[in-house]
Design a protein around this motif. Structure first.
Motif, PDB file in Angstrom:
ATOM      1  N   ALA A  76       0.813  -1.220   0.000  1.00 52.76           N
ATOM      2  CA  ALA A  76       0.000   0.000   0.000  1.00 52.76           C
ATOM      3  C   ALA A  76       0.848   1.272   0.000  1.00 52.76           C
ATOM      4  O   ALA A  76       0.593   2.200   0.758  1.00 52.76           O
ATOM      5  N   LYS A  79       0.736   6.489  -2.220  1.00 56.01           N
ATOM      6  CA  LYS A  79      -0.041   7.701  -1.927  1.00 56.01           C
ATOM      7  C   LYS A  79       0.715   9.000  -2.246  1.00 56.01           C
ATOM      8  O   LYS A  79       1.936   9.094  -2.049  1.00 56.01           O
ATOM      9  N   ARG A 185      -9.311   6.993  -9.184  1.00 56.15           N
ATOM     10  CA  ARG A 185      -8.817   7.422  -7.863  1.00 56.15           C
ATOM     11  C   ARG A 185      -8.965   8.933  -7.756  1.00 56.15           C
ATOM     12  O   ARG A 185      -8.694   9.653  -8.715  1.00 56.15           O
ATOM     13  N   TRP A 240     -12.044  -8.213   3.019  1.00 54.42           N
ATOM     14  CA  TRP A 240     -11.674  -6.857   2.611  1.00 54.42           C
ATOM     15  C   TRP A 240     -11.450  -6.792   1.101  1.00 54.42           C
ATOM     16  O   TRP A 240     -11.913  -5.864   0.433  1.00 54.42           O
ATOM     17  N   ALA A 289      -6.094  -1.830  -7.575  1.00 55.43           N
ATOM     18  CA  ALA A 289      -5.261  -1.572  -6.398  1.00 55.43           C
ATOM     19  C   ALA A 289      -4.307  -0.433  -6.683  1.00 55.43           C
ATOM     20  O   ALA A 289      -3.935  -0.184  -7.831  1.00 55.43           O
ATOM     21  N   CYS A 290      -3.928   0.254  -5.622  1.00 53.66           N
ATOM     22  CA  CYS A 290      -2.840   1.231  -5.733  1.00 53.66           C
ATOM     23  C   CYS A 290      -1.524   0.456  -5.793  1.00 53.66           C
ATOM     24  O   CYS A 290      -1.476  -0.747  -5.526  1.00 53.66           O
ATOM     25  N   CYS A 293      -0.272  -2.809  -3.494  1.00 52.02           N
ATOM     26  CA  CYS A 293      -1.275  -3.083  -2.460  1.00 52.02           C
ATOM     27  C   CYS A 293      -2.006  -4.398  -2.691  1.00 52.02           C
ATOM     28  O   CYS A 293      -2.773  -4.522  -3.649  1.00 52.02           O
ATOM     29  N   MET A 295      -4.317  -5.416  -0.844  1.00 47.58           N
ATOM     30  CA  MET A 295      -5.682  -5.274  -0.329  1.00 47.58           C
ATOM     31  C   MET A 295      -6.685  -4.933  -1.444  1.00 47.58           C
ATOM     32  O   MET A 295      -7.868  -5.261  -1.337  1.00 47.58           O
ATOM     33  N   ALA A 296      -6.189  -4.274  -2.497  1.00 45.84           N
ATOM     34  CA  ALA A 296      -6.981  -4.042  -3.726  1.00 45.84           C
ATOM     35  C   ALA A 296      -8.423  -3.619  -3.443  1.00 45.84           C
ATOM     36  O   ALA A 296      -9.377  -4.274  -3.853  1.00 45.84           O
ATOM     37  N   CYS A 297      -8.590  -2.485  -2.776  1.00 49.87           N
ATOM     38  CA  CYS A 297      -9.931  -2.112  -2.316  1.00 49.87           C
ATOM     39  C   CYS A 297     -10.764  -1.397  -3.368  1.00 49.87           C
ATOM     40  O   CYS A 297     -11.918  -1.060  -3.121  1.00 49.87           O
ATOM     41  N   CYS A 495      -0.605   4.235   2.466  1.00 50.07           N
ATOM     42  CA  CYS A 495      -2.036   4.230   2.788  1.00 50.07           C
ATOM     43  C   CYS A 495      -2.236   3.825   4.248  1.00 50.07           C
ATOM     44  O   CYS A 495      -1.584   2.916   4.747  1.00 50.07           O
ATOM     45  N   LEU A 497      -4.940   2.445   5.413  1.00 48.88           N
ATOM     46  CA  LEU A 497      -5.946   1.391   5.591  1.00 48.88           C
ATOM     47  C   LEU A 497      -5.407   0.061   6.135  1.00 48.88           C
ATOM     48  O   LEU A 497      -6.121  -0.611   6.886  1.00 48.88           O
TER      49      LEU A 497
HETATM   50 FE1  SF4 Z   1      -5.143   1.791  -2.341  1.00 48.95          FE
HETATM   51 FE2  SF4 Z   1      -7.121   0.543  -1.034  1.00 48.95          FE
HETATM   52 FE3  SF4 Z   1      -4.693  -0.469  -0.990  1.00 48.95          FE
HETATM   53 FE4  SF4 Z   1      -5.194   1.770   0.337  1.00 48.95          FE
HETATM   54  S1  SF4 Z   1      -6.060  -0.262   0.753  1.00 48.95           S
HETATM   55  S2  SF4 Z   1      -3.413   1.403  -0.978  1.00 48.95           S
HETATM   56  S3  SF4 Z   1      -6.669   2.806  -1.026  1.00 48.95           S
HETATM   57  S4  SF4 Z   1      -5.962  -0.255  -2.809  1.00 48.95           S
END
Ligand code: SF4
Length: 610
Positions: A76, A79, A185, A240, A289-290, A293, A295-297, A495, A497
């Motif tokens: 992540a 940013k 984004r 998630w 995803a960013c 990352c 988590m790929a939200c 990030c 998150l």
């Molecule tokens: Fe991007 Fe979501 Fe990963 Fe944060 S949690 S870096 S916003 S994909």
């Protein structure tokens, strides 16, 4: 302390009026004091600020700053902060975006860029490694963001170029216009896109080919692998990935703090039609995803049938689903996707737009506003057609949209009777968490340096968990802890998150920083930097007229009890709020008006290259 990696030690400055650029060198002392990202941005805004500055004038600067961890092999880590003086609130502002834009900017050789002035024609900035060009292009005028990004890529002839830019709302100086990047984004809040528009700047395109400087690649690989493993082993990880922030709808509704009908209620009886399960079952077709990352939200959704068929969008995240769903009485997820797509293309912040449309509907329902005030429209909860019409009117500054486009502060100047029903702090529309059941969240909104935004401190969950076990001492300390921790992520360019959602400790970040830069800094030393940053942005705001009177949550927080659900009857007690605010000032070392001591001001007289 010697810096051995993590920085190019260069800032790119561009003056759009004179069409000149210069490279400014950063001293090690400056870097170690401000770290990067939002830290660099706030300091550069401070250095370029006059007390009477009009945010929309060419003299205002916007700083675009990834951090020293942006784009390195870490979870992540994509940013980038956009920092300026907000055209909506008139005070300090920043907003950040994920994706790949900041990574590319770092690879082009810059730790940050600063833009001032105003181009004489609508233009974009093209950064091709060391080469910088200001390209006028009238064909971009009025174009939605997605189309504009395509035009720019085509003109440059490189599909891999990374673009951040604005839609028509930014050009039209809608005061809560956002900056879009990488298709879906957004740096959504505080009107950073409006600043681009005021500079006749449609976009920045960047291509970079340099390796990022990392001090100890072996150590970084070891720490990264452990970090990726720990995220993937979290029991919540798979869920998630499926829902991202959309998972929050149910949590908040069950807790009774889901903004509903313009923040009147905390529970929406049709929440299951706007939640993450509804999205998964009927609309979701993929993830994004960013950089770096797992988590790929980013949920990619497609409306397959019905009135909005063909709508495809990256989103919504929770805030959009709530502000265009429960907050407006809408129970149609397909409509939320449509509104999200229209906002993205116009380039407007979904939180501010949904908030203000809710105020307008309630204003009409309560008789404060007359049909003549709203272009003769009949506004009702859940009326998709009129809500969508209002979004378009805002983006194009038509009719009542022209009033809303100026943001809450100016809406209240025009219609002061709306104040009791408008949820905003310092002119920034409140985001999608009710503060009435948790005084710490009310304090968090009220003392946020950019106005009522949850990303400065989100304390709802912890306060609900602790219940009656906590007094105001612990609650004030919780707000400050969040205000200390979150800037660290923004300064480093990562990030928050993983920390919020997957239990990832903040203690990992000093280790990452050491591996990348060779600099040993404890988390306490990082918190000292974020405390200093909070003092710096407070001073900017004090110089721009902010005082004790501005550090209050919206009227509704005190005056209108939550109607239904587990928090029914809850409201913030005014006397208790006065006590917690005093305590907050004391803990921060500010006087009773919320002003930091004069000695603090002197700390920020340093120059970036000395
Ligand atoms: Fe991007 Fe979501 Fe990963 Fe944060 S949690 S870096 S916003 S994909």
């Amino acid at each position: 302390m010697k810096i051995r990696g993590g920085y190019s030690k260069k800032i790119l400055e561009i003056d759009l009026s004179s069409k000149t650029t210069r490279i400014r060198k950063l001293s090690d002392r400056f870097i170690l004091k401000y770290i990067g990202g939002r830290g660099f941005g706030a300091k550069l805004v401070w250095d370029n600020l006059r007390p009477d500055l009009d945010p929309l004038s060419p003299d205002n600067v916007v700083v675009i700053a990834p951090g020293p961890l942006t784009g390195v092999f870490l979870p992540a880590s994509g940013k980038t902060s956009f920092v300026s003086i907000s055209p909506a609130t008139g005070i300090y502002a920043d907003s950040n975006v994920g994706g790949m834009f900041g990574v590319e900017l770092r690879q082009a050789g810059y730790d940050a860029m600063l833009i001032r002035g105003r181009a004489d024609k609508l233009s974009y900035i093209w950064i091709d490694n060391g080469q910088v060009e200001i390209v006028a292009n009238d064909d971009l005028k009025g174009k939605g963001y997605l189309e504009a990004e395509g035009i720019i890529r085509h003109e440059i002839g490189d599909e891999m170029v990374k673009v951040a830019g604005i839609g028509p709302a930014g050009e039209n100086l809608v005061r809560f216009a956002c900056i879009n990047a990488d298709w879906g984004r957004n740096a959504g809040r505080t009107g950073m896109g409006t600043i681009f528009g005021s500079k006749n700047l449609k976009a920045i395109a960047v291509r970079g080919a340099s390796d990022l400087p990392v001090h100890d690649v072996g150590l970084l690989r070891e720490l990264s692998n452990k970090a990726f493993d720990s995220l993937k082993k979290n029991p919540y990880f798979e869920f998630w990935q499926r829902q991202g922030l959309m998972s929050v709808v149910d949590y908040l509704n069950e807790a009774g703090v889901l903004p509903t009908y313009n923040f009147r209620d905390g529970r929406f009886d049709r929440a299951d039609s706007i939640n993450g399960y509804e999205m998964e079952e009927k609309y979701k077709i993929g993830d994004t995803a960013c950089f770096g990352c797992p988590m790929a939200c980013g949920n990619i959704n497609l409306v397959k049938e019905g009135e909005y068929a063909g709508t495809v969008v990256e989103g919504p995240e929770y805030e959009t689903a709530c502000m265009f769903g429960s907050n407006l009485g809408v129970d149609n997820f397909a409509f939320i996707l449509k509104a999200n797509a229209v906002c993205d293309d116009l380039g407007i912040d979904t939180i501010s737009a949904g908030n203000l449309i809710g105020v307008l509907i309630e204003g009409c329902e309560s008789g404060i506003l007359k049909p003549g005030d709203v272009d003769g429209m009949t506004l009702r909860w859940g009326d998709e057609e009129s809500i969508l019409a209002l979004v378009n009117k805002i983006g194009r500054r038509e009719g009542v949209g022209d009033v809303l486009a100026d943001g809450a502060k100016r809406v209240l100047e025009k219609w002061p009777a709306l104040k009791p029903i408008t949820s905003q702090v310092k002119g920034l529309e409140q985001s999608a968490y009710d503060g009435r059941a948790t005084i710490s969240m009310a304090l968090a909104y009220a003392t946020s340096d950019i106005g009522a935004h949850h990303a400065r401190a989100w304390t709802v969950g912890k306060e609900l968990e602790m219940g009656a076990d906590w007094g105001i001492e612990e609650k004030a300390a919780l707000v400050i802890y969040h205000q200390q921790t979150r800037p660290v992520f923004d300064m480093l360019g990562v990030c928050r998150l993983p920390w919020i959602e997957l239990g990832f400790s903040e203690l990992h970040y000093p280790e990452f920083y050491r591996a990348v830069t060779g600099v040993s800094m404890t988390i306490e030393e990082m918190f000292e930097r974020s405390d200093a940053l909070y003092n710096l942005t407070r001073l900017i705001n004090v110089d721009r007229g902010v005082t004790h009177k501005d550090d209050y949550p919206p009227d509704r927080c005190f005056d209108l009890p939550i109607k239904t659900g587990p928090q029914a009857g809850k409201v913030v007690d005014r006397d208790e709020y006065e006590r917690i605010l005093d305590l907050y000032y004391k803990k921060r070392g500010w006087d009773e008006n919320g002003v930091p001591p004069e000695s603090v001001r002197e700390q920020f007289n340093d120059k970036l290259d000395e």
